[in-house]
Design an enzyme around this catalytic site. Sequence first.
Site, PDB file in Angstrom:
ATOM      1  N   ASP A  79       9.695  30.796  55.567  1.00 17.80           N
ATOM      2  CA  ASP A  79       8.344  30.168  54.412  1.00 17.80           C
ATOM      3  C   ASP A  79       8.097  31.278  53.278  1.00 17.80           C
ATOM      4  O   ASP A  79       8.811  32.977  53.540  1.00 17.80           O
ATOM      5  CB  ASP A  79       6.956  29.898  55.214  1.00 17.80           C
ATOM      6  CG  ASP A  79       6.890  31.330  56.017  1.00 17.80           C
ATOM      7  OD1 ASP A  79       7.266  32.375  56.773  1.00 17.80           O
ATOM      8  OD2 ASP A  79       5.611  31.258  55.337  1.00 17.80           O
ATOM      9  N   GLU A 174       5.459  32.218  58.780  1.00 11.87           N
ATOM     10  CA  GLU A 174       5.336  34.009  58.903  1.00 11.87           C
ATOM     11  C   GLU A 174       4.263  34.348  57.656  1.00 11.87           C
ATOM     12  O   GLU A 174       3.175  34.591  58.422  1.00 11.87           O
ATOM     13  CB  GLU A 174       6.222  34.838  58.536  1.00 11.87           C
ATOM     14  CG  GLU A 174       6.320  35.979  59.294  1.00 11.87           C
ATOM     15  CD  GLU A 174       5.950  37.047  58.282  1.00 11.87           C
ATOM     16  OE1 GLU A 174       5.056  37.700  58.296  1.00 11.87           O
ATOM     17  OE2 GLU A 174       5.176  36.676  56.378  1.00 11.87           O
TER      18      GLU A 174
HETATM   19 ZN   LIG Z   1       8.337  37.797  54.872  1.00  9.91          ZN
END
Ligand SMILES: [Zn+2]
Length: 420
Positions: A79, A174
């Site tokens: 992401d 994340e």
């Molecule tokens: Zn990162």
Amino acid sequence: MKLIARFLKYVTFDTQSDENSHATPSSSGQRVFAEYLKSELELLGLEDITLDEHAYLYATLPANSDKEIPVIGFIAHLDTSPDMTGKNVSPCLVSNYDGKDIILCREEGIVLSPSEFPELLNHIGEDLIVTNGKSLLGADDKAGIAEIISAMEYLKAHPNIEHGKIHIAFTPDEEIGEGARKLDVEKFGCQWAYTIDGGEVGELEYENFNAASAKLTFRGRNIHPGQAKGKMINALLIANRFIGLLPSEERPECTEGYEGFYHLAGIKGDVEESILTYIIRDHHRDKFNARKEEMERLTSIINSEFGAGTANLELRDQYYNMRERIEPVMHVVTVAFAAMEAVGVSPNVKPIRGGTDGAQLSFKGLPCPNIFTGGFNFHGRYEFIPVQSMKKAMDVIVKIVEIVNHERNTIYKKTLGFGS
Ligand SMILES: [Zn+2]
């Protein structure tokens, strides 16, 4: 160069994560990207490729040796940050950078300038990948993915480099703090791993904050102000009294390096009730605990001044410094350090003033320091990455694999405690 072609392809996928979603992955673009990567890994001939229901993608480069070599892993995230759009990313390559301003977007007057970002001057003569000023770049962390996959491809093409089993994993979300949560550490099956998710070339991180949140509720007593004498207890002023009891210089804006802090993150209320929310951060576990005890002590001071039950403190631990999990297996850092030096990169070890997926993973039993991708100015339109730094990151990954084989006996004997 395949590494760069890969990266330029990956950034065209919109994988911005969504902090308001409760699903994993939080956005469908991450799964689309994971599926693309899965087919790429299949073409490369990696094994045990699995893409699970939450868009965690796992794959294995099998060992090409019968020797007992530690099994290691490399991790990057799919992401990009919710802070800035990752749609229609249209990067530009600035070849042989001359040290001057780089115009990202002429019509909107968006300029990447060494006067604001002096780090640019360390990369004169290199080739920089920049944005068109309208989105982030996504080097965080698509550079990490490109570097890992390219290193696996290199190892496949160079069977003379003897190595053990290597696992790789690409994780969603994340940036919204969810990346490590659903990573199946047991299935991943590594003795240790590295996230390739740092910034500038040389970065090596294995320390982060210990973190807790504190919520303080103060109970007051509201009376008509005209008849309040001796009766009113103003919860707002009690909150103010509490704030005044904390050391005024131990705040984020006054601290750096290994200095911890209390950060007043929220304040709301009225005469009847007021609430303060704090976050507490410190690299040292003892000092972290002392900070929490200090919060308790100050709460009891308020209660002795204003009456029992006036102040109520709720403390909640959020995450811990991975250093305590890395120190018993310090070879995981030593290997990365040696790999950087072997490819001509000066390691720059620094404490993270925040959390990281690697910290969560380390406490789940997978020691996991963080290594540079080579990128700068993550999460915004000024993000850029030098091609030469990406190449170095890929070289470091390959070199780590080599060193783990060469040093397997020392690693087993000295640190893991079983025979060679
Ligand atoms: Zn990162």
